[in-house]
Enzyme design. Structure first.
Site, PDB file in Angstrom:
ATOM      1  N   GLU A 161       9.756  -3.982  10.193  1.00 14.72           N
ATOM      2  CA  GLU A 161      10.140  -2.708   9.560  1.00 14.72           C
ATOM      3  C   GLU A 161      10.737  -1.744  10.576  1.00 14.72           C
ATOM      4  O   GLU A 161      10.131  -1.479  11.634  1.00 14.72           O
ATOM      5  CB  GLU A 161       8.918  -2.069   8.874  1.00 14.72           C
ATOM      6  CG  GLU A 161       9.251  -0.713   8.242  1.00 14.72           C
ATOM      7  CD  GLU A 161       8.250  -0.223   7.215  1.00 14.72           C
ATOM      8  OE1 GLU A 161       7.302  -0.958   6.884  1.00 14.72           O
ATOM      9  OE2 GLU A 161       8.447   0.914   6.737  1.00 14.72           O
ATOM     10  N   GLU A 180      -1.042  -5.235   8.841  1.00 16.18           N
ATOM     11  CA  GLU A 180      -0.183  -4.595   9.841  1.00 16.18           C
ATOM     12  C   GLU A 180      -0.719  -4.791  11.258  1.00 16.18           C
ATOM     13  O   GLU A 180      -1.933  -4.762  11.477  1.00 16.18           O
ATOM     14  CB  GLU A 180      -0.080  -3.088   9.550  1.00 16.18           C
ATOM     15  CG  GLU A 180       0.594  -2.777   8.231  1.00 16.18           C
ATOM     16  CD  GLU A 180       0.768  -1.284   7.988  1.00 16.18           C
ATOM     17  OE1 GLU A 180       0.506  -0.469   8.917  1.00 16.18           O
ATOM     18  OE2 GLU A 180       1.183  -0.928   6.875  1.00 16.18           O
ATOM     19  N   ASP A 185      -1.015  -6.151   0.053  1.00 13.60           N
ATOM     20  CA  ASP A 185      -1.328  -5.496   1.329  1.00 13.60           C
ATOM     21  C   ASP A 185      -2.825  -5.322   1.528  1.00 13.60           C
ATOM     22  O   ASP A 185      -3.542  -4.928   0.602  1.00 13.60           O
ATOM     23  CB  ASP A 185      -0.699  -4.089   1.348  1.00 13.60           C
ATOM     24  CG  ASP A 185       0.599  -4.053   2.126  1.00 13.60           C
ATOM     25  OD1 ASP A 185       0.833  -4.947   2.953  1.00 13.60           O
ATOM     26  OD2 ASP A 185       1.395  -3.120   1.884  1.00 13.60           O
ATOM     27  N   ASP A 188       0.842  -1.199   0.000  1.00 11.97           N
ATOM     28  CA  ASP A 188       0.000   0.000   0.000  1.00 11.97           C
ATOM     29  C   ASP A 188       0.879   1.252   0.000  1.00 11.97           C
ATOM     30  O   ASP A 188       0.379   2.383  -0.059  1.00 11.97           O
ATOM     31  CB  ASP A 188      -1.032   0.000   1.141  1.00 11.97           C
ATOM     32  CG  ASP A 188      -0.402  -0.027   2.529  1.00 11.97           C
ATOM     33  OD1 ASP A 188       0.835  -0.138   2.627  1.00 11.97           O
ATOM     34  OD2 ASP A 188      -1.151   0.048   3.524  1.00 11.97           O
ATOM     35  N   SER A 189       2.198   1.048  -0.014  1.00  9.94           N
ATOM     36  CA  SER A 189       3.128   2.158  -0.277  1.00  9.94           C
ATOM     37  C   SER A 189       2.815   2.810  -1.616  1.00  9.94           C
ATOM     38  O   SER A 189       3.283   3.916  -1.903  1.00  9.94           O
ATOM     39  CB  SER A 189       4.578   1.652  -0.268  1.00  9.94           C
ATOM     40  OG  SER A 189       4.714   0.519  -1.108  1.00  9.94           O
ATOM     41  N   LYS A 198      -1.008  -9.384   3.293  1.00  6.25           N
ATOM     42  CA  LYS A 198      -0.211  -8.859   4.414  1.00  6.25           C
ATOM     43  C   LYS A 198      -1.066  -7.853   5.174  1.00  6.25           C
ATOM     44  O   LYS A 198      -1.738  -7.027   4.554  1.00  6.25           O
ATOM     45  CB  LYS A 198       1.074  -8.197   3.913  1.00  6.25           C
ATOM     46  CG  LYS A 198       1.881  -7.519   5.025  1.00  6.25           C
ATOM     47  CD  LYS A 198       3.286  -7.197   4.586  1.00  6.25           C
ATOM     48  CE  LYS A 198       3.441  -5.918   3.813  1.00  6.25           C
ATOM     49  NZ  LYS A 198       3.023  -4.689   4.517  1.00  6.25           N
TER      50      LYS A 198
HETATM   51  O1  KIV Z   1       3.587  -1.036   1.612  1.00  5.40           O
HETATM   52  C1  KIV Z   1       4.722  -1.518   1.471  1.00  5.40           C
HETATM   53  O2  KIV Z   1       5.396  -1.320   0.467  1.00  5.40           O
HETATM   54  C2  KIV Z   1       5.252  -2.317   2.570  1.00  5.40           C
HETATM   55  C3  KIV Z   1       6.699  -2.682   2.528  1.00  5.40           C
HETATM   56  C4  KIV Z   1       7.544  -1.509   2.600  1.00  5.40           C
HETATM   57  C5  KIV Z   1       7.047  -3.696   3.540  1.00  5.40           C
HETATM   58  O3  KIV Z   1       4.531  -2.661   3.459  1.00  5.40           O
END
Ligand code: KIV
Length: 269
Positions: A186, A120, A89, A50-51, A118
């Site tokens: 992280e 958090e 994510d 989600d970056s 994934k």
């Molecule tokens: O959103 C993302 O790119 C991430 C990574 C940096 C681990 O969660």
């Protein structure tokens, strides 16, 4: 083996890699062209992070990213992948509210092409992790600097220094018990990440967490030197690789031969 001469990466294969002490090289991708090059270059795990809210959409945080955004980019990336494991994510507010909502969101990402999702955090999401795991959805945990909690942290800051390290140890253990198949660490001190890696049965994938994690992940734009204000754990692999594919190969090689991250690219306790 196909043309790439790399094995197809599956969820159980990640555990084999940990057991055999073979490092996992992971990068984020958001579209088919870069995904295809990563797959060819031998990147083991491709994460639709989600970056993308920051590096693709231009937001200051990942909070505005929607499930529809994640589904769209997961579909784009999945079309370019033959061997890498595809992880997507769960965006902000798709899993914090309840298990049914989380199942629907995770299902949408899996139907878009993800092979693992994934999410958090730990404490309040442990039941959700167990719920998804019991329904055949592989889950990657993510602790330390969890960007969706940036406002609670007061910025993108290193986590787990000093006495706070104990909390992260407990979170890692509980996530493993709840059924995660991998765990992103992280921005945590290298010694703490090494200790967690030794104690949990699942592979750890570090970003700013030192070289002793079972694998490494970077945001693709950072690995290509596109971030003018890169954090200390970022290295520009394009400078060394000479091309995008060369950069991804150089990154994978540096992860595998443990020359990335160096001590200066890690945080101390
Ligand atoms: O959103 C993302 O790119 C991430 C990574 C940096 C681990 O969660």
């Amino acid at each position: 083996m196909r043309q790439t001469d790399h094995a197809v990466v599956t969820v159980p294969y990640l555990r084999t890699m940990k057991a055999e002490e073979r490092k996992i090289a992971a990068l984020t991708a958001y579209d088919v062209s870069f995904a295809r090059i990563m797959d060819r270059a031998g990147i083991d795990v491709v994460l639709i992070g989600d970056s993308l809210g920051m590096v693709v959409q231009g937001h200051k945080t990942t909070l505005p990213v929607t499930l529809a955004d994640m589904v769209y980019h997961t579909q784009c990336v999945a079309r370019g992948i033959e061997r890498s494991l595809i992880v997507a994510d769960m965006p902000f507010l798709t899993f914090q509210g309840g298990m049914e909502d989380a199942l629907r969101a995770a299902g949408a990402l899996m139907q878009a092409g993800a092979q693992m999702i994934k999410l958090e955090g730990a404490g309040p999401v442990l039941d959700t992790v167990a719920y998804l795991h019991a329904r055949g959805i592989p889950v990657c945990g993510h602790i330390g600097l969890t960007p969706q909690s940036v406002n609670a942290f007061g910025g993108f800051k290193v986590q787990g220094r000093g006495a706070r390290g104990g909390e992260l140890r407990v979170q890692a253990q509980k996530l493993a018990e709840a059924g995660v198949d991998a765990l992103v660490l992280e921005a945590v001190p290298a010694a703490l990440a090494a200790e967690i890696t030794r104690h949990v049965p699942v592979p750890t994938i570090g970003i700013g967490a030192g070289r002793d994690c079972d694998g490494q992940v970077l945001v693709m734009h950072d690995a290509l030197g596109l971030n003018a204000r890169a954090p200390r754990f970022v290295r520009d692999f394009l400078a060394q690789g000479g091309s995008v594919e060369g950069a991804f190969r150089a990154y994978a090689e540096a992860v595998r031969d443990r020359t990335f991250p160096a001590e200066a690219e890690s945080y101390q306790s």
